[in-house]
Enzyme design. Structure first.
Site, short mmCIF file in Angstrom:
data_model
loop_
_atom_site.label_atom_id
_atom_site.label_comp_id
_atom_site.label_asym_id
_atom_site.label_seq_id
_atom_site.Cartn_x
_atom_site.Cartn_y
_atom_site.Cartn_z
N GLY A 1 0.72 -1.13 -0.10
CA GLY A 1 -0.07 0.07 0.01
C GLY A 1 0.99 1.22 -0.14
O GLY A 1 2.11 1.36 -0.05
N ILE B 1 4.64 6.58 -3.17
CA ILE B 1 6.22 6.55 -3.67
C ILE B 1 7.03 6.60 -2.51
O ILE B 1 6.75 7.67 -1.41
CB ILE B 1 6.47 7.41 -4.84
CG1 ILE B 1 7.78 7.23 -5.53
CG2 ILE B 1 6.26 8.82 -4.57
CD1 ILE B 1 7.86 7.77 -6.99
N TYR C 1 11.48 6.45 -0.98
CA TYR C 1 12.69 5.94 -1.32
C TYR C 1 13.34 5.34 -0.01
O TYR C 1 13.15 5.37 0.91
CB TYR C 1 13.71 7.43 -1.47
CG TYR C 1 15.17 7.10 -1.03
CD1 TYR C 1 15.93 6.58 -2.34
CD2 TYR C 1 15.86 7.66 -0.04
CE1 TYR C 1 17.21 6.56 -2.28
CE2 TYR C 1 17.38 7.32 -0.06
CZ TYR C 1 17.87 6.75 -0.92
OH TYR C 1 19.14 6.55 -1.06
N GLY D 1 6.30 -3.11 5.11
CA GLY D 1 6.36 -2.61 6.66
C GLY D 1 6.70 -0.94 7.00
O GLY D 1 6.02 -0.34 6.18
N PHE D 2 7.89 -0.71 7.42
CA PHE D 2 8.08 0.71 7.74
C PHE D 2 9.58 0.99 7.31
O PHE D 2 10.43 0.14 7.09
CB PHE D 2 8.06 1.09 9.17
CG PHE D 2 8.91 0.38 9.92
CD1 PHE D 2 10.25 0.77 10.32
CD2 PHE D 2 8.69 -0.93 10.52
CE1 PHE D 2 11.28 0.16 11.04
CE2 PHE D 2 9.57 -1.68 11.35
CZ PHE D 2 10.67 -1.09 11.86
N ALA D 3 9.89 2.17 7.07
CA ALA D 3 11.18 2.70 6.84
C ALA D 3 11.44 4.00 7.71
O ALA D 3 10.62 5.02 7.56
CB ALA D 3 11.27 3.17 5.27
N CYS E 1 5.17 10.01 -0.63
CA CYS E 1 3.97 9.51 -0.15
C CYS E 1 2.83 10.42 -0.97
O CYS E 1 1.55 10.16 -0.53
CB CYS E 1 3.86 9.55 1.31
SG CYS E 1 5.09 8.64 1.92
#
Length: 232
Positions: A78, A81, A83, A153-155, A171
């Protein structure tokens, strides 16, 4: 007993390799062969676009990205965009999920707890997923859920170069900026310290009773993948 498996990669991993690895673990979790699993790693430079993302949020041509060593991929998570790159902590959660909103909230709170330990006042935003410091996003979240099991997941921006975020509309939010632990706290914690804090925070927020960490220096070491299964 609710147990968490943690896989910690010590060297940078190509996005495609991590994506393939997640899908293997996802199948295993769907079939209850492994416990909930958290993967912690850093990526080589890459821009990814979520399945509902708008490619107009990419501000450079793909050829230009290639020239400066940044890959571009459309992926099945989900979100829009973002990086990924060195000195940014990426966490992939292969978890059985009961409620999506509560799941995302627990991820956000896990990260917020860590940032608080570094003296950073962070918060979630009910309108936009992720973790924020004021109007600046410090951690992005983008997940996928199939057969009630999550992946992606997460960054969390630790001390990574934020310049590549200027090549995109992060995003898809034109009026929002990005930030990092380094920028907000004016010091750079070690990646190992951040990983440890994230791991412990996830254990607390998700209510795990115990966890076990497997360290891999590189993706090639996953030839020893059977060791993960033997521990189940």
């Amino acid at each position: 007993m609710k147990k968490l498996l943690v896989i910690d990669f010590k060297e940078k991993i190509k996005y495609e390799d991590a994506w393939n690895f997640q899908r293997k673990l996802h199948d295993l979790r769907v079939n209850n062969i492994i416990y909930d699993t958290l993967i912690l790693l850093e990526h080589f430079p890459v821009i990814t676009l979520g399945k509902f993302g708008n490619e107009s949020n990419l501000l450079k041509r793909k050829e230009e990205l290639e020239d400066i060593g940044i890959d571009f991929l459309r992926v099945d998570r989900g979100g829009d965009i973002t990086y990924h790159g060195p000195l940014q902590l990426v966490g992939y959660l292969i978890f059985r999920v009961e409620g999506v909103k509560n799941f995302v909230l627990k991820i956000e709170r896990s990260i917020i707890n860590v940032l608080n330990e570094y003296g950073i006042e962070a918060k979630e935003n009910l309108k936009y997923p992720g973790v924020w410091v004021g109007d600046r996003k410090i951690a992005a979240i983008g997940i996928a859920i199939k057969k009630k099991v999550s992946y992606h997941g997460f960054a969390l921006n630790v001390s990574n170069d934020l310049t590549p975020f200027s090549y995109i509309i992060p995003c898809g939010l034109k009026d929002k900026k990005v930030t990092s632990i380094l920028k907000e706290a004016d010091f750079s914690p070690s990646m190992e310290d951040v990983k440890k804090k994230v791991c412990l925070s996830v254990v607390r927020e998700f209510g795990f009773d115990s966890f076990k960490v497997f360290n891999f220096s590189s993706y090639k070491e996953l030839s020893n993948f059977d060791m993960l299964l033997e521990d189940q």
